[in-house]
Motif scaffolding. Sequence first.
Motif, PDB file in Angstrom:
ATOM      1  N   GLN A 174       0.847  -1.167   0.000  1.00  0.00           N
ATOM      2  CA  GLN A 174       0.000   0.000   0.000  1.00  0.00           C
ATOM      3  C   GLN A 174       0.899   1.239   0.000  1.00  0.00           C
ATOM      4  N   ILE A 175       0.527   2.215  -0.784  1.00  0.00           N
ATOM      5  CA  ILE A 175       1.312   3.439  -0.901  1.00  0.00           C
ATOM      6  C   ILE A 175       0.766   4.479   0.066  1.00  0.00           C
ATOM      7  N   GLU A 176       1.672   5.083   0.822  1.00  0.00           N
ATOM      8  CA  GLU A 176       1.322   6.153   1.746  1.00  0.00           C
ATOM      9  C   GLU A 176       1.681   7.468   1.059  1.00  0.00           C
ATOM     10  N   HIS A 177       0.669   8.208   0.648  1.00  0.00           N
ATOM     11  CA  HIS A 177       0.896   9.444  -0.091  1.00  0.00           C
ATOM     12  C   HIS A 177       1.198  10.574   0.882  1.00  0.00           C
ATOM     13  N   HIS A 194       6.931  13.371  -0.554  1.00  0.00           N
ATOM     14  CA  HIS A 194       7.380  12.070  -1.034  1.00  0.00           C
ATOM     15  C   HIS A 194       6.348  11.001  -0.679  1.00  0.00           C
ATOM     16  N   ASN A 195       6.222  10.036  -1.565  1.00  0.00           N
ATOM     17  CA  ASN A 195       5.384   8.886  -1.273  1.00  0.00           C
ATOM     18  C   ASN A 195       6.236   7.812  -0.609  1.00  0.00           C
ATOM     19  N   ARG A 196       5.583   6.976   0.188  1.00  0.00           N
ATOM     20  CA  ARG A 196       6.266   5.889   0.875  1.00  0.00           C
ATOM     21  C   ARG A 196       5.421   4.622   0.755  1.00  0.00           C
ATOM     22  N   PRO A 205       1.772   2.367 -10.530  1.00  0.00           N
ATOM     23  CA  PRO A 205       2.581   2.455  -9.323  1.00  0.00           C
ATOM     24  C   PRO A 205       3.579   1.316  -9.171  1.00  0.00           C
TER      25      PRO A 205
END
Length: 140
Positions: A1-4, A8-10, A39
């Motif tokens: 899962q991408i943490e926006h 920066h995204n993580r 992604p």
Amino acid sequence: QIEHGGVHNRIAWKVAIDKLDFHHYLPIFFDGLREVEMPYAFLAEQGVYDMMQVGASKVAPVVPQLIVPIKTALNTRNRSVIAKVLKVLQALVKCDQEENMVGQALVSYYQRILPILNIFIRQNDNLGDRIDYGQYKRCN
């Protein structure tokens, strides 16, 4: 899962990275480096960087399994993929600076990795008096 994030995204890891099986997951992330579609490209690249940052001591034993994904990514002959793989290779060598085991482990695999780069070594664009900002951005 991408943490926006704001800048920066993580990757939002569900399990602590140091508890992951590096022999299983690190080659999978390296194989994803040849992706160009988001992604997937982001997840592969960020996953590699996160795993190298947290588990630097666990990377050296996995190096033999990383050679095939690195070679397949370089064989795509896509300039953006090659630039990404070269940045990851730099980070891979620097990830365990105290022991320097990753760099020593990579030496025996140079003959598999380096030949594809001979194709691109002489591909310079004649810009005349213009400036190429690709080196500043680490894109070329």
